[in-house]
Scaffold this active site. Structure first.
Site, PDB file in Angstrom:
ATOM      1  N   ARG A 188     -38.465  -8.297  57.228  1.00 44.09           N
ATOM      2  CA  ARG A 188     -38.379  -8.884  58.516  1.00 44.09           C
ATOM      3  C   ARG A 188     -38.509  -7.836  59.527  1.00 44.09           C
ATOM      4  O   ARG A 188     -37.818  -7.027  59.799  1.00 44.09           O
ATOM      5  CB  ARG A 188     -37.220  -9.898  58.712  1.00 44.09           C
ATOM      6  CG  ARG A 188     -36.662 -10.081  60.010  1.00 44.09           C
ATOM      7  CD  ARG A 188     -35.820 -10.964  60.090  1.00 44.09           C
ATOM      8  NE  ARG A 188     -34.388 -10.795  59.519  1.00 44.09           N
ATOM      9  CZ  ARG A 188     -33.540  -9.664  60.035  1.00 44.09           C
ATOM     10  NH1 ARG A 188     -33.787  -9.146  61.328  1.00 44.09           N
ATOM     11  NH2 ARG A 188     -32.274  -9.323  59.458  1.00 44.09           N
ATOM     12  N   HIS A 203     -33.339 -11.222  63.215  1.00 45.07           N
ATOM     13  CA  HIS A 203     -33.114 -12.421  62.284  1.00 45.07           C
ATOM     14  C   HIS A 203     -33.376 -13.521  63.429  1.00 45.07           C
ATOM     15  O   HIS A 203     -34.076 -14.489  62.876  1.00 45.07           O
ATOM     16  CB  HIS A 203     -31.714 -12.454  61.884  1.00 45.07           C
ATOM     17  CG  HIS A 203     -31.291 -13.442  61.514  1.00 45.07           C
ATOM     18  ND1 HIS A 203     -31.641 -13.893  59.950  1.00 45.07           N
ATOM     19  CD2 HIS A 203     -30.272 -14.391  61.534  1.00 45.07           C
ATOM     20  CE1 HIS A 203     -31.043 -14.886  59.761  1.00 45.07           C
ATOM     21  NE2 HIS A 203     -30.506 -15.570  60.854  1.00 45.07           N
ATOM     22  N   TYR A 221     -27.721  -2.637  62.895  1.00 46.84           N
ATOM     23  CA  TYR A 221     -27.405  -2.537  61.334  1.00 46.84           C
ATOM     24  C   TYR A 221     -28.607  -1.670  60.707  1.00 46.84           C
ATOM     25  O   TYR A 221     -28.532  -1.734  59.706  1.00 46.84           O
ATOM     26  CB  TYR A 221     -26.908  -3.692  61.034  1.00 46.84           C
ATOM     27  CG  TYR A 221     -27.890  -4.964  60.981  1.00 46.84           C
ATOM     28  CD1 TYR A 221     -29.193  -4.965  60.286  1.00 46.84           C
ATOM     29  CD2 TYR A 221     -27.895  -5.752  62.009  1.00 46.84           C
ATOM     30  CE1 TYR A 221     -30.080  -6.054  60.594  1.00 46.84           C
ATOM     31  CE2 TYR A 221     -28.808  -6.725  62.283  1.00 46.84           C
ATOM     32  CZ  TYR A 221     -29.847  -6.802  61.632  1.00 46.84           C
ATOM     33  OH  TYR A 221     -30.857  -7.762  61.737  1.00 46.84           O
TER      34      TYR A 221
END
Length: 375
Positions: free
Chosen positions: A270, A274, A283
């Site tokens: 990805r 998200h 993160y």
């Protein structure tokens, strides 16, 4: 130690070279039979949906949508599998399969309606123009149960007195690495394996379940989860559209011919957030993103086509088509108005219900009691 079940099926290297991995050998006859026009269509599908996806992300940032789940980086996994499915097959998406739904005939604006909050579902899954495509679901993993139940129903409906499957159709369901840790997914696999339902489980491993890395979720390749239920499972390079197409086509053919369920783990990444509510910089690091950007599925396929002699005019045409599709999406999005209040009463029950009709009539009288007919 790598087993045959976990070897990666890859046809194209990151730089577009045709260099099949050992696990890809059985798929080469199918890949070599793809025409030039079909190869170009695979690229077109990926490039145009990325333009649409980018526009939708921008629309959300500008307040036109409540939410948007980007699919940037996962185009090859989706386009390859979407093109592999036959017209009679049924598609159960998650909420990021923009390329698959577009291939099947769903209007991208119908997805926009859902993300804008002006539609409860987005499109009618029973309308033939939507290509047997079920609705998006934001309930993680639930669509895998729905798909398996649907496939079992088709199996039961199609059984003749000899026990042969009369229906020549399969079901393919999409889910992510995070959903693969949900109990629903595993329960669905138990039933699919037990009843030999014609279900293809298509896992898009994009490496991040929001902020949780796949390395935390599983100590083994995710493909081993489905294999543990006795489902023949294949691991494919999800950024290689040719590999995705070939693996999906074979899996669907096998499921459709009565050989039972199949599972695919498409290893992809990805590249974006998200959803537009997420900040991936919190993160994961730039080095990881830059590493995967070098394996971009669209860049890879373009290099392959250029090596085969595709003209510059072809790529210019595709870029123009993508720009037009994106602009059309924007224009139709900003024209969307709120749904009528009466819409909330529709489809509560499959058949007319006196209580719902009474409530709908009351709502109409209440609104009419205000000056101008609106509350």
């Amino acid at each position: 130690m790598t087993s045959p079940e976990t070897e990666l099926v890859r046809v194209l290297e990151a730089d577009g070279r045709f260099a099949p991995s050992p696990a890809a050998e059985r798929y080469l006859p199918l890949i070599e039979a793809i025409s030039d026009a079909e190869l170009e269509q695979l690229y077109r599908d990926m490039a145009v949906i990325r333009a649409i996806d980018t526009q939708a992300t921008n629309l959300q940032r500008q307040g036109q949508l409540a939410l948007w789940p980007p699919s940037r980086g996962q185009e090859a996994a989706q386009v390859g599998s979407g093109r592999a499915a036959r017209a009679q097959d049924t598609i159960f998406p998650s909420y990021r399969e923009h390329a698959v739904t577009r291939i099947r005939g769903v209007d991208p604006v119908d997805i926009i309606k859902l993300m804008r909050g002006v539609s409860h579902g987005g499109w009618d899954p029973t309308d033939p123009k939507n290509g047997n495509t079920r609705l998006y679901t934001l309930v993680l993993g639930s669509q895998v149960l729905h798909a398996t139940g649907f496939a079992m129903g088709r199996l039961f409906d199609g059984r003749s007195g000899t026990g042969d499957l009369d229906r020549d159709e399969a079901v393919i369901v999409y889910y992510g690495d995070g959903a693969s840790s949900q109990g629903d997914v595993h329960e669905a696999m138990v039933f699919a394996a037990s009843y030999q339902a014609p279900t293809v489980f298509f896992l898009q491993n994009n490496h991040w379940a929001i902020s949780v890395p796949v390395s935390t979720q599983s100590r083994v390749p995710l493909v081993q989860r489905s294999a543990g239920y006795g489902i023949p499972s294949v691991r494919v390079d999800g950024n290689d559209v040719l590999a995705s197409y070939a693996v999906s086509r074979i899996a669907l053919d096998e499921a459709r011919s009565g050989q039972g369920p199949r599972a695919i783990e498409a290893v992809t990444y990805r590249l974006g957030a998200h959803t537009t509510s997420d900040d991936p910089t919190k993160y994961r690091g730039n080095d990881e993103e830059e590493s995967w950007a070098l394996r971009d599925p669209i860049t890879r396929m373009r290099a392959f086509l250029e090596g085969r002699g595709a003209s510059a005019s072809f790529f210019d045409e595709v870029d123009e088509e993508g720009a037009d599709a994106a602009e059309d999406l924007r224009a139709r999005t900003v024209e969307l108005g709120p749904p009528p209040v009466s819409r909330m009463f529709d489809h509560v029950y499959s058949d007319p219900h006196p209580l719902i009709e009474e409530q709908k009539a009351w709502q109409a009288r209440y609104e009419a009691s205000f000056e101008g007919g609106q509350a």
